[in-house]
Design a protein around this motif. Structure first.
Motif, PDB file in Angstrom:
ATOM      1  N   PRO A  61       8.488 -15.829  13.880  1.00  0.00           N
ATOM      2  CA  PRO A  61       7.529 -14.617  13.812  1.00  0.00           C
ATOM      3  C   PRO A  61       7.598 -13.317  12.791  1.00  0.00           C
ATOM      4  CG  PRO A  61       8.359 -15.098  16.132  1.00  0.00           C
ATOM      5  CD  PRO A  61       8.948 -15.924  15.159  1.00  0.00           C
ATOM      6  N   ALA A  62       6.747 -12.706  12.480  1.00  0.00           N
ATOM      7  CA  ALA A  62       6.935 -12.134  11.260  1.00  0.00           C
ATOM      8  C   ALA A  62       6.587 -10.720  11.518  1.00  0.00           C
ATOM      9  CB  ALA A  62       5.938 -12.445  10.042  1.00  0.00           C
ATOM     10  N   PHE A  63       7.171  -9.667  11.072  1.00  0.00           N
ATOM     11  CA  PHE A  63       6.635  -8.120  11.003  1.00  0.00           C
ATOM     12  C   PHE A  63       5.749  -7.705  10.222  1.00  0.00           C
ATOM     13  CE2 PHE A  63       6.989  -3.724   9.363  1.00  0.00           C
ATOM     14  CZ  PHE A  63       6.565  -3.035  10.371  1.00  0.00           C
ATOM     15  N   GLY A  64       4.396  -7.433  10.389  1.00  0.00           N
ATOM     16  CA  GLY A  64       3.432  -7.066   9.548  1.00  0.00           C
ATOM     17  C   GLY A  64       2.568  -8.200   9.040  1.00  0.00           C
ATOM     18  N   PRO A  65       1.539  -8.045   8.179  1.00  0.00           N
ATOM     19  CA  PRO A  65       0.834  -9.132   7.523  1.00  0.00           C
ATOM     20  C   PRO A  65       1.593 -10.263   6.853  1.00  0.00           C
ATOM     21  CG  PRO A  65       0.030  -6.878   7.097  1.00  0.00           C
ATOM     22  CD  PRO A  65       1.284  -6.795   7.616  1.00  0.00           C
TER      23      PRO A  65
ATOM     24  N   ASN B 199      11.065   2.567   6.960  1.00  0.00           N
ATOM     25  CA  ASN B 199      11.726   2.900   8.141  1.00  0.00           C
ATOM     26  C   ASN B 199      12.457   1.375   8.761  1.00  0.00           C
ATOM     27  OD1 ASN B 199      11.910   3.791  10.913  1.00  0.00           O
ATOM     28  ND2 ASN B 199       9.831   3.046  11.626  1.00  0.00           N
ATOM     29  N   THR B 200      13.527   1.290   8.146  1.00  0.00           N
ATOM     30  CA  THR B 200      14.229  -0.004   8.233  1.00  0.00           C
ATOM     31  C   THR B 200      14.818  -0.190   9.825  1.00  0.00           C
ATOM     32  OG1 THR B 200      14.792  -0.009   5.830  1.00  0.00           O
ATOM     33  CG2 THR B 200      15.948  -1.271   7.336  1.00  0.00           C
ATOM     34  N   CYS B 201      15.662   0.823   9.960  1.00  0.00           N
ATOM     35  CA  CYS B 201      16.062   0.772  11.140  1.00  0.00           C
ATOM     36  C   CYS B 201      15.141   0.938  12.450  1.00  0.00           C
ATOM     37  CB  CYS B 201      17.011   2.057  11.658  1.00  0.00           C
ATOM     38  SG  CYS B 201      17.946   2.073  12.922  1.00  0.00           S
ATOM     39  N   GLY B 202      13.812   1.558  12.387  1.00  0.00           N
ATOM     40  CA  GLY B 202      13.007   1.563  13.527  1.00  0.00           C
ATOM     41  C   GLY B 202      12.344   0.360  13.613  1.00  0.00           C
ATOM     42  N   VAL B 203      12.060  -0.339  12.477  1.00  0.00           N
ATOM     43  CA  VAL B 203      11.319  -1.836  12.503  1.00  0.00           C
ATOM     44  C   VAL B 203      12.272  -2.844  12.918  1.00  0.00           C
ATOM     45  CG1 VAL B 203      10.494  -3.538  10.851  1.00  0.00           C
ATOM     46  CG2 VAL B 203       9.807  -1.436  10.469  1.00  0.00           C
ATOM     47  N   VAL B 204      13.440  -2.702  12.557  1.00  0.00           N
ATOM     48  CA  VAL B 204      14.452  -4.020  13.034  1.00  0.00           C
ATOM     49  C   VAL B 204      14.842  -3.656  14.559  1.00  0.00           C
ATOM     50  CG1 VAL B 204      16.953  -4.672  12.911  1.00  0.00           C
ATOM     51  CG2 VAL B 204      15.489  -4.303  10.788  1.00  0.00           C
TER      52      VAL B 204
ATOM     53  N   PHE C 267      13.264 -13.309  13.879  1.00  0.00           N
ATOM     54  CA  PHE C 267      12.042 -12.680  13.283  1.00  0.00           C
ATOM     55  C   PHE C 267      12.238 -12.442  11.947  1.00  0.00           C
ATOM     56  CE2 PHE C 267      14.420  -9.242  14.861  1.00  0.00           C
ATOM     57  CZ  PHE C 267      14.452  -8.165  13.804  1.00  0.00           C
ATOM     58  N   ARG C 268      11.104 -12.571  11.180  1.00  0.00           N
ATOM     59  CA  ARG C 268      11.504 -11.938   9.719  1.00  0.00           C
ATOM     60  C   ARG C 268      10.742 -10.697   9.177  1.00  0.00           C
ATOM     61  NH1 ARG C 268       6.776 -15.445   7.016  1.00  0.00           N
ATOM     62  NH2 ARG C 268       5.529 -16.343   8.789  1.00  0.00           N
ATOM     63  N   VAL C 269      11.281 -10.251   8.183  1.00  0.00           N
ATOM     64  CA  VAL C 269      10.639  -9.084   7.861  1.00  0.00           C
ATOM     65  C   VAL C 269      10.498  -8.950   6.381  1.00  0.00           C
ATOM     66  CG1 VAL C 269      11.845  -7.269   9.372  1.00  0.00           C
ATOM     67  CG2 VAL C 269      13.279  -7.975   7.600  1.00  0.00           C
ATOM     68  N   PRO C 270       9.128  -8.540   5.694  1.00  0.00           N
ATOM     69  CA  PRO C 270       9.125  -8.599   4.226  1.00  0.00           C
ATOM     70  C   PRO C 270       9.677  -7.767   3.332  1.00  0.00           C
ATOM     71  CG  PRO C 270       7.447  -7.344   5.492  1.00  0.00           C
ATOM     72  CD  PRO C 270       8.514  -7.635   6.261  1.00  0.00           C
ATOM     73  N   PHE C 271      10.373  -8.555   2.443  1.00  0.00           N
ATOM     74  CA  PHE C 271      10.682  -7.597   1.328  1.00  0.00           C
ATOM     75  C   PHE C 271       9.857  -7.830  -0.009  1.00  0.00           C
ATOM     76  CE2 PHE C 271      14.525  -7.522   3.377  1.00  0.00           C
ATOM     77  CZ  PHE C 271      15.802  -6.695   2.863  1.00  0.00           C
ATOM     78  N   ILE C 272       9.956  -7.211  -1.050  1.00  0.00           N
ATOM     79  CA  ILE C 272       8.760  -7.135  -1.994  1.00  0.00           C
ATOM     80  C   ILE C 272       8.617  -8.881  -2.258  1.00  0.00           C
ATOM     81  CG2 ILE C 272       8.231  -6.766  -4.612  1.00  0.00           C
ATOM     82  CD1 ILE C 272       7.659  -4.348  -2.559  1.00  0.00           C
TER      83      ILE C 272
ATOM     84  N   VAL D 186      15.315 -13.190   7.181  1.00  0.00           N
ATOM     85  CA  VAL D 186      15.178 -13.635   8.469  1.00  0.00           C
ATOM     86  C   VAL D 186      16.137 -12.919   9.272  1.00  0.00           C
ATOM     87  CG1 VAL D 186      15.341 -15.602  10.005  1.00  0.00           C
ATOM     88  CG2 VAL D 186      14.029 -16.073   7.949  1.00  0.00           C
ATOM     89  N   VAL D 187      15.893 -12.490  10.425  1.00  0.00           N
ATOM     90  CA  VAL D 187      16.913 -11.820  11.307  1.00  0.00           C
ATOM     91  C   VAL D 187      17.253 -12.532  12.677  1.00  0.00           C
ATOM     92  CG1 VAL D 187      17.512  -9.738  12.704  1.00  0.00           C
ATOM     93  CG2 VAL D 187      16.246  -9.345  10.505  1.00  0.00           C
ATOM     94  N   VAL D 188      18.428 -12.867  12.969  1.00  0.00           N
ATOM     95  CA  VAL D 188      18.895 -13.771  14.025  1.00  0.00           C
ATOM     96  C   VAL D 188      19.325 -12.786  15.346  1.00  0.00           C
ATOM     97  CG1 VAL D 188      20.345 -15.471  14.856  1.00  0.00           C
ATOM     98  CG2 VAL D 188      19.250 -15.574  12.869  1.00  0.00           C
ATOM     99  N   THR D 189      18.910 -12.912  16.523  1.00  0.00           N
ATOM    100  CA  THR D 189      19.251 -11.903  17.624  1.00  0.00           C
ATOM    101  C   THR D 189      19.697 -13.159  18.559  1.00  0.00           C
ATOM    102  OG1 THR D 189      17.220 -11.841  18.778  1.00  0.00           O
ATOM    103  CG2 THR D 189      17.573 -10.493  16.988  1.00  0.00           C
ATOM    104  N   GLY D 190      20.533 -12.338  19.596  1.00  0.00           N
ATOM    105  CA  GLY D 190      21.058 -13.096  20.828  1.00  0.00           C
ATOM    106  C   GLY D 190      22.368 -13.759  20.482  1.00  0.00           C
TER     107      GLY D 190
END
Length: 468
Positions: free
Chosen positions: A9-13, A29-34, A46-51, A56-60
């Motif tokens: 799953p990705a954040f944003g387009p 808004n790094t902290c808010g998004v994460v 989930f994954r967040v986009p850099f330029i 990829v961020v791992v939770t749990g």
């Protein structure tokens, strides 16, 4: 643990061009998004986009433990940190490709942490006195307004360099200016390189030219002069002489002299010392600044209990490394500050409330290993300030357990000694501009930065009622 990136799953387009919209939102808004994505995907990835890539961020606990045990061939800390810091361009290719500093820091420095503890405390005490009392205009005991971030970075830079280069260079103003700016500029340089579109990557050496500027810095001249003098002494009188300084210059010479020609040794040692400054100054400055902001926000709650603990322990054990083990409230306060100001918050009860004695209370109610696991330096899937598992607290370009523990324990000792010294000798409170509320952090991509403009008011205590 093998996944296709497109299946996460990705954040944003996720389009080639539209993903830049998400990367802008993440950057600002790094902290808010994460935190929002963690709440949405708890126990998942989930994954967040850099330029230029997806992160990829791992939770749990399950996935974090799986990640923590991954082999280096599957998940390389060395390659990841090299990408984040763009080492070849920000610090030099030999730091990346010739890692003899790993053995020096992981073995020699580790063996000498206890032996050099008195020097570390002496420098913290001296630096605190200098950065606070230099602003005093009247009699001792008055309230003095001090810019917190500037004061802390001076204390941290001097303390680390007391261990690295010793007196008098660790107090040289030009060298300290170089040390402070180097740590900041490495991150800024890496930040701009990482956020260049891939078509511009070939131009990164020309665009990021701050290394050339620092190589002409008068502080570097002071460092090179000191290293040259020490190398000449070692060559003339030998490395076994009884008055040889026990610091990083000596440790690096012992290793570099076996690998490099006499003409190359000085520059090699200088480069490794700059690497040490980068590793030691940045994160510890941010951590101690936030610790002091929290303490100054509620001195009526925390100052006296912390002070009593320090007084009792120092009266029994003196200013020793052993004494730090008994400062449970001090340890808890530092650990809670790191938890509250990081991304480990969601694991805990009342996670959005700062509780300086959260972990000392937990330890008081626990036994054996359950108590130990809540010490500041201990990592768990719930507390990842230092990472977790085989990849925890990595010094850049090393996955060695020894170097990881050296960096972690030195930083922890430095922070706890500084806090213990300050609560014992000073009263403090926030500046009026803060209106009684801890100054907010800001984020630059994944880097958390405490407020650099806020002031803390200090008042030196006239009497300290213990025998020092």
């Amino acid at each position: 643990m093998i996944f296709q990136l497109s299946a996460i799953p990705a954040f944003g387009p996720t389009g080639r061009l539209t993903s830049y919209l998400g990367s802008y939102k993440f950057l600002t808004n790094t902290c808010g998004v994460v935190n929002d994505q963690i709440a949405k995907h708890q126990g998942e990835m989930f994954r967040v986009p850099f330029i230029d890539h997806w992160e990829v961020v791992v939770t749990g606990k399950k996935l974090i433990n799986e990640l923590a045990q991954a082999h280096d061939d599957d998940l390389s800390v060395i390659d990841a940190v090299a990408d984040v810091l763009q080492t070849e361009f920000t610090m030099g290719a030999s730091i990346k490709y010739d890692q003899y500093h790993v053995g020096v820091i992981g073995s020699t420095m580790t063996r000498n942490l206890v032996a050099r503890f008195d020097d570390v405390y002496d420098e913290i005490a001296s630096a605190c006195e200098d950065v606070i009392q230099e602003r005093a205009k009247g009699e001792s005991g008055e309230w003095i307004s001090v810019p917190a971030f500037d004061a802390v970075i001076n204390v941290i830079a001097r303390t680390g360099n007391r261990l690295f280069v010793g007196l008098p260079l660790c107090r040289n103003s030009e060298y300290l200016r170089l040390s402070r700016n180097w740590a900041i500029d490495v991150f800024i340089g890496a930040f701009f390189i990482n956020f260049m579109p891939w078509l511009l990557k070939p131009l990164r050496q020309r665009i990021v030219d701050f290394r050339r500027r620092h190589f002409k810095h008068p502080g570097k001249d002071e460092l090179k002069k000191t290293v040259t003098e020490r190398v000449l002494l070692d060559r003339e009188f030998g490395v076994d002489r009884p008055d040889r300084p026990n610091d990083a210059i000596s440790w690096f010479y012992d290793a570099a002299s076996l690998r490099y020609s006499p003409e190359e040794v000085v520059d090699e040692i200088v480069q490794r010392l700059m690497f040490l400054n980068f590793s030691a100054i940045h994160t510890s400055t941010h951590a101690l600044t936030n610790v002091l902001y929290h303490l100054a926000e509620h001195p009526e709650i925390y100052l006296q209990p912390l002070r009593k603990e320090v007084e009792d322990v120092i009266a029994r054990l003196g200013w020793t490394k052993a004494a730090l083990r008994d400062m449970v409230k001090v340890d808890s306060f530092v650990r809670e500050s790191e938890r509250f100001n990081g991304l480990s918050s969601y694991h805990y009860m009342s996670a959005n409330t700062f509780d300086g004695f959260r972990f000392s209370d937990i330890r008081a109610a626990a036994e054996g290993f359950d108590a130990i696991r809540h010490q500041f330096v201990h990592t768990t899937p719930d507390y990842v300030t230092f990472g977790h598992g085989r990849h925890s607290c990595p010094a850049p370009y090393s996955t060695s357990d020894a170097i990881c523990e050296t960096g972690r324990f030195f930083a922890a000792n430095e922070l706890k000694v500084a806090l213990a010294h300050i609560v014992l000798f000073y009263d403090l409170k926030l500046g009026d501009e803060c209106k009684g509320v801890k100054p907010a952090n800001s984020w630059l991509s994944i880097a958390l930065i405490p407020d650099k403009r806020a002031h803390i008011w200090f008042r030196k205590r006239k009497e300290v009622e213990i025998d020092l």
